[in-house]
Write a protein that holds these residues in place. Structure first.
Motif, mmCIF file in Angstrom:
data_model
loop_
_atom_site.group_PDB
_atom_site.id
_atom_site.type_symbol
_atom_site.label_atom_id
_atom_site.label_comp_id
_atom_site.label_asym_id
_atom_site.label_seq_id
_atom_site.Cartn_x
_atom_site.Cartn_y
_atom_site.Cartn_z
ATOM 1 N N LEU A 1 0.837 -1.204 0.000
ATOM 2 C CA LEU A 1 0.000 0.000 0.000
ATOM 3 C C LEU A 1 0.869 1.250 0.000
ATOM 4 C CD1 LEU A 1 -3.118 0.544 2.264
ATOM 5 C CD2 LEU A 1 -1.385 2.319 2.052
ATOM 6 N N ALA A 2 1.849 1.300 0.886
ATOM 7 C CA ALA A 2 2.673 2.509 1.022
ATOM 8 C C ALA A 2 3.503 2.789 -0.216
ATOM 9 C CB ALA A 2 3.573 2.394 2.242
ATOM 10 N N MET A 3 3.900 1.741 -0.939
ATOM 11 C CA MET A 3 4.777 1.964 -2.088
ATOM 12 C C MET A 3 4.066 2.610 -3.269
ATOM 13 S SD MET A 3 7.519 -1.175 -2.134
ATOM 14 C CE MET A 3 8.374 -0.495 -3.564
ATOM 15 N N TRP A 4 2.734 2.615 -3.275
ATOM 16 C CA TRP A 4 2.012 3.378 -4.296
ATOM 17 C C TRP A 4 2.216 4.879 -4.107
ATOM 18 C CZ3 TRP A 4 -0.169 1.544 -8.583
ATOM 19 C CH2 TRP A 4 -0.691 0.241 -8.616
ATOM 20 N N ARG A 5 2.571 5.275 -2.876
ATOM 21 C CA ARG A 5 2.708 6.692 -2.516
ATOM 22 C C ARG A 5 1.389 7.419 -2.806
ATOM 23 N NH1 ARG A 5 8.956 7.428 -4.700
ATOM 24 N NH2 ARG A 5 9.797 5.750 -3.396
ATOM 25 N N ASP A 6 1.428 8.577 -3.464
ATOM 26 C CA ASP A 6 0.186 9.341 -3.636
ATOM 27 C C ASP A 6 -0.466 9.116 -4.997
ATOM 28 O OD1 ASP A 6 2.027 10.658 -5.202
ATOM 29 O OD2 ASP A 6 1.507 12.674 -4.492
ATOM 30 N N SER B 1 7.589 0.712 -14.104
ATOM 31 C CA SER B 1 6.595 1.380 -13.243
ATOM 32 C C SER B 1 6.100 2.656 -13.899
ATOM 33 C CB SER B 1 7.210 1.694 -11.871
ATOM 34 O OG SER B 1 7.645 0.511 -11.241
ATOM 35 N N PRO B 2 5.180 2.550 -14.860
ATOM 36 C CA PRO B 2 4.692 3.753 -15.559
ATOM 37 C C PRO B 2 4.119 4.811 -14.630
ATOM 38 C CG PRO B 2 4.061 1.782 -16.752
ATOM 39 C CD PRO B 2 4.637 1.318 -15.446
ATOM 40 N N HIS B 3 3.500 4.400 -13.513
ATOM 41 C CA HIS B 3 2.896 5.374 -12.606
ATOM 42 C C HIS B 3 3.947 6.185 -11.867
ATOM 43 C CE1 HIS B 3 3.765 1.900 -10.159
ATOM 44 N NE2 HIS B 3 3.501 2.551 -9.051
ATOM 45 N N ARG B 4 5.189 5.693 -11.818
ATOM 46 C CA ARG B 4 6.281 6.476 -11.240
ATOM 47 C C ARG B 4 7.084 7.197 -12.314
ATOM 48 N NH1 ARG B 4 6.307 2.192 -7.219
ATOM 49 N NH2 ARG B 4 7.801 0.856 -8.360
ATOM 50 N N ALA C 1 1.728 11.456 -15.248
ATOM 51 C CA ALA C 1 0.775 12.297 -15.976
ATOM 52 C C ALA C 1 0.207 11.558 -17.185
ATOM 53 C CB ALA C 1 1.447 13.593 -16.412
ATOM 54 N N ALA C 2 1.064 10.809 -17.892
ATOM 55 C CA ALA C 2 0.585 10.058 -19.055
ATOM 56 C C ALA C 2 -0.383 8.963 -18.636
ATOM 57 C CB ALA C 2 1.776 9.457 -19.804
ATOM 58 N N VAL C 3 -0.107 8.307 -17.521
ATOM 59 C CA VAL C 3 -0.995 7.239 -17.044
ATOM 60 C C VAL C 3 -2.339 7.814 -16.616
ATOM 61 C CG1 VAL C 3 -1.305 5.444 -15.296
ATOM 62 C CG2 VAL C 3 0.926 5.753 -16.385
ATOM 63 N N ILE C 4 -2.299 8.938 -15.909
ATOM 64 C CA ILE C 4 -3.557 9.566 -15.463
ATOM 65 C C ILE C 4 -4.378 10.032 -16.664
ATOM 66 C CG2 ILE C 4 -4.513 11.561 -14.241
ATOM 67 C CD1 ILE C 4 -2.218 11.210 -12.210
ATOM 68 N N HIS D 1 -0.672 -3.470 -11.055
ATOM 69 C CA HIS D 1 0.686 -3.246 -11.553
ATOM 70 C C HIS D 1 1.490 -4.537 -11.432
ATOM 71 C CE1 HIS D 1 4.928 -1.455 -10.739
ATOM 72 N NE2 HIS D 1 4.780 -1.689 -12.034
ATOM 73 N N SER D 2 2.134 -4.971 -12.517
ATOM 74 C CA SER D 2 3.030 -6.120 -12.527
ATOM 75 C C SER D 2 2.283 -7.366 -12.044
ATOM 76 C CB SER D 2 4.270 -5.799 -11.678
ATOM 77 O OG SER D 2 5.293 -6.744 -11.881
ATOM 78 N N ASP D 3 2.751 -8.032 -10.963
ATOM 79 C CA ASP D 3 2.006 -9.183 -10.449
ATOM 80 C C ASP D 3 0.564 -8.791 -10.147
ATOM 81 O OD1 ASP D 3 4.432 -10.510 -10.561
ATOM 82 O OD2 ASP D 3 4.363 -11.231 -8.495
ATOM 83 N N GLY D 4 0.369 -7.573 -9.654
ATOM 84 C CA GLY D 4 -0.989 -7.103 -9.384
ATOM 85 C C GLY D 4 -1.822 -6.989 -10.645
ATOM 86 N N GLY D 5 -1.173 -6.692 -11.783
ATOM 87 C CA GLY D 5 -1.880 -6.687 -13.058
ATOM 88 C C GLY D 5 -2.312 -8.078 -13.454
ATOM 89 N N SER D 6 -1.444 -9.057 -13.243
ATOM 90 C CA SER D 6 -1.790 -10.445 -13.552
ATOM 91 C C SER D 6 -2.940 -10.913 -12.672
ATOM 92 C CB SER D 6 -0.571 -11.348 -13.338
ATOM 93 O OG SER D 6 0.531 -10.901 -14.090
#
Length: 268
Positions: A46-51, A245-248, A252-255, A115-120
């Motif tokens: 959870l924390a590694m998603w940051r904001d 990690s596209p969200h990192r 902006a592109a992911v959003i 994301h990654s394993d979470g995407g699978s």
């Protein structure tokens, strides 16, 4: 601030860390109230998603549910002697996630963002348990095992043993060895190249947005191209100058892609 909730999944009592982000569910109605459920990467929490979840949910004007899977963050650690099997993502998709949603009172439709394993795990859940899944966004997902990615996972093992990677990860996990070795041991197990979820993809019944960085060190474009080949309602976003990690790397592109994708889901 995250919270803890007790659930029973696959006959096991688990404590899961979770947090609601974005607009309050109670203030929204209809499709806007359908939460976006975030599933983290193989070394994430959870924390590694940051904001990022807060940013995306605010942009989409919908609530978000972020949680740490068992073995990660503040959730129940993996017992030291436990070794995950080839079905470890299926167990998360088919047992743990449904148990969490039920415990939190999510009884209607929801969206997945993995994301990654979470995407699978998101793809497996949507294919197997997906009558209520309204959409599925996946970043750098795995649908098959590539030697290209295993090279990077072997390098991660070396870094964990020889560099400060363990110390850096320990900020995000109550039991960092639980998180790292659960993921690394199964991915580098001799039998793991057999793991493959391509056969599940035709069962997807919701729109999919699949995002991958051109410079992803854990997988090639065969991963998201394979989703599009097996599920017609798939949009692809391939980001140049972007890693695993596209969200990192390019939030902006992911959003922006998420806003376009969700706009396409809403009837005019």
């Amino acid at each position: 601030m995250s919270e803890l909730i007790n659930v029973n999944a696959d006959g096991r009592a688990l404590t899961l860390e979770f947090a609601w982000v974005g607009p309050e569910r109670a203030s929204l109605q209809g499709e806007a109230a359908e939460p976006l459920v975030f599933l983290h990467e193989g070394l994430g929490s959870l924390a590694m998603w940051r904001d990022f979840p807060e940013q995306l949910c605010t942009a989409l004007n919908r609530p978000g549910l972020v949680y740490s899977r068992p073995g990660y963050g503040r959730s129940t650690p993996r017992p030291a002697a436990e070794r995950w099997g080839l079905d470890f993502m299926h167990l998360q998709a088919e047992h743990v996630l449904p148990a969490l949603l039920a415990a939190l009172g999510v009884t209607g439709r929801y969206h997945l963002f993995g994301h990654s394993d979470g995407g699978s795990i998101s793809l497996i859940h949507a294919a197997r348990c997906g009558a209520r899944v309204a959409s599925c966004t996946v970043m750098a997902p795995h649908i098959l095992v590539e030697e290209f990615g295993l090279v990077s996972i072997r390098e991660a093992r070396r870094a964990y043993l020889e560099t400060d990677l363990r110390t850096r990860l320990a900020k995000y996990h109550d039991d960092v060895d639980s998180a790292f070795w659960g993921w690394n041991d199964i991915w580098l197990a001799p039998e793991f190249p057999q793991w493959n979820i391509e056969a599940l993809l035709p069962a997807l019944a919701c729109p999919v947005l699949a995002i991958q960085g051109v410079n992803d060190q854990y997988g090639t474009m065969a991963q998201i191209d394979g989703i599009a080949q097996r599920h017609a309602d798939t949009r692809l976003l391939k980001l140049p100058a972007c890693g695993h990690s596209p969200h990192r790397d390019q939030p902006a592109a992911v959003i922006a892609a998420g806003q376009l994708f969700f706009a396409s889901l809403t009837p005019a």
